[in-house]
Design an enzyme around this catalytic site. Structure first.
Site, short mmCIF file in Angstrom:
data_model
loop_
_atom_site.label_atom_id
_atom_site.label_comp_id
_atom_site.label_asym_id
_atom_site.label_seq_id
_atom_site.Cartn_x
_atom_site.Cartn_y
_atom_site.Cartn_z
N THR A 107 1.06 -1.21 0.08
CA THR A 107 0.04 -0.02 0.03
C THR A 107 0.95 1.11 0.11
OG1 THR A 107 -1.95 -1.26 1.11
CG2 THR A 107 -1.66 1.12 1.11
N LYS A 182 -7.10 1.62 -2.82
CA LYS A 182 -6.91 1.13 -1.76
C LYS A 182 -7.16 2.33 -0.55
CE LYS A 182 -5.26 -1.32 1.64
NZ LYS A 182 -3.99 -1.80 1.90
#
Lengths: 312, 312
Positions: A107, A182
């Site tokens: 991420t 995300k």
């Protein structure tokens, strides 16, 4: 055996998530070269049969598709673009007719994903950003949600690999879009978590029977995954990490930076980010995100009931 | 027919929720006396066969159990304790051996619920606070979640009535506890809503394909009722009220007031409350709570995509 026709896989970053994910690929018959900053964390994969490499560059030289699952955007930049990085490795070798793809599952920053995509493209290398949600359980069981940015046809060609890792594999758009998706996921969780922690703290302070309240609120309009799973942990006094506060702070920071770039104020996310910073500052950075309730309780000088001995 | 053994029911407040709920009781064979500030809204029930009363006092004089579903705590106070209120009506008549119960289903102040409970007790009248969640659909279908505060034995005796109205009927504790539980519900929703609206606004601004994002995030750790139901409405440009912003502002105000009384800071709820105030101030008070995204969009001067012609 068609192993020879399968792409050779490299995996960089063998923490809890990376280990479980790389293992799934290896067990599906892919050859695997691994690197991790501390070699000890790669041992389970090496013992399984994966090849150890001494640098990201060496991983690149020996493989066609390199997956990344590291910590911070700065780690991604270093591992991909730095000395002895993946790009350096691939630049030394140019195989004929073999597609080379970097898949960053960390991420990380959407902007960095775009920057890396462009730099790789100049060398004829494909890049995908493909962060996941679903935690260590999803990584182990191959049930992750995978959000992919980059060229759709590249994502499609790598679909068999993604299908080893997740069951909700969705192409989100051009480079950086996986990371953006995300961020949407994390903004949602930030809202859910402030709601869950403030609501439970209110319930505790009001002297309610927490099980009864749960029965009333958990399955209706106030319901969420966070309430059902993490709310239950809070009630049990369980602050063990499913997802570290320090990593969540990183993610929220990226989302706020991106929002700023888009001239977008996100006051709720900004507040939750600050409250998590305070909670981390109190020594909770390596606890799970549900420990936000500790920061909130400390703010008002509340004692949390149903708490473990180490509680505030 | 055992109708004669059933308590005679009074219903005050025949808005969308009250109408649907009172109708369910009537159709279960209970006699029904109704009052509403504007008589026209009670017409559907009167046409069904309910008796109209000219004041809350008159409702009380003709019934044993009076339900309340009005707007604000000030309305509750007026209807119960004011001139021609329920208490005034019941004080004029003291039937032998008949239990009289006031059931306030309005989302209102826990402190007021306790105050009313004490005042009623002095006259030998029972009080229950029993706010609900589940909206107009739940009211119509009898699937509400009902959170009850007051004496457990009184709640138990009225269980057949509650079972006509809801399917998740939970006694929460002493007087005021039903309202406290409802506040927990609303604090959860406040968190969910800021997360949903900021996340979708981020997704819009980042140029993501919103359906693809939904597929990635809706069923995992970021999932919530608010995202699935109200997030979908936002994407469709549907801001019709399931629950009015102005009522949600009231509820959050009550929760903040109660939290203050408990010396409890709820920074997340306080921010969401302020953002809803701003959204209402922009002319959205009578839209659904999902219209928070309009207030957030306006704050940053964003145009919402996928919007109806009346959009910002």
């Amino acid at each position: 055996m068609q192993v020879s026709q399968k792409p050779r896989i490299g995996w960089i970053g063998t923490g809890v998530m990376g280990n479980a994910m790389a293992k799934r690929l290896f067990q599906s018959g892919y050859s695997l070269s691994v690197f991790n900053r501390s070699r000890s964390k790669a041992l389970p994969l090496i013992e399984l049969g994966a090849s150890w490499c001494d640098s990201p560059a060496e991983v690149a030289q020996n493989t066609d598709v390199v997956f990344l699952m590291v910590g911070y955007p700065s780690d991604v930049r270093q591992v991909v673009l730095g000395t002895n990085g993946i790009l350096a490795g691939w630049r030394q070798i140019k195989p004929e007719g073999v597609e080379r793809v970097l898949v960053d599952m960390t991420t990380s920053s959407p902007q960095l994903a775009r920057e890396i995509w462009r730099i790789l493209a100049d060398d004829g290398i494909e890049g995908l950003d493909a962060p996941v949600s679903g935690g260590d359980v999803g990584a182990k069981n191959g049930t992750l949600s995978i959000m992919i940015g980059g060229k759709k046809e590249v994502a499609d060609r790598l679909r068999p690999l993604f299908d080893c890792l997740g069951e909700n594999v969705v192409w989100q758009g051009e480079a950086g879009s996986g990371q953006h998706a995300k961020m949407v996921n994390q903004i949602l969780i930030a809202g859910n978590m402030i709601g869950v922690c403030e609501a439970l703290l209110y319930a505790f302070q009001a002297g309610l029977d927490i099980e009864s309240v749960f029965t009333s609120v958990a399955t209706g309009a106030a319901g969420s995954w966070s309430l059902s799973r993490l709310g239950t942990k809070i009630i049990q006094g369980d602050f063990e990490p499913g997802f570290y506060i320090e990593h969540f702070i990183k993610d929220m920071g990226i989302a706020l930076e991106e929002a700023k770039r888009m001239d977008l104020a996100l006051p709720g996310l900004a507040l939750v980010h600050q409250l998590y910073l305070a909670t981390a500052a109190q020594g909770n950075a390596r606890l799970g995100t549900q420990a936000l309730i500790r920061g909130l309780a400390a703010m008002s000088g509340c004692r949390l009931p149903l708490s473990s001995p180490k509680e505030i």
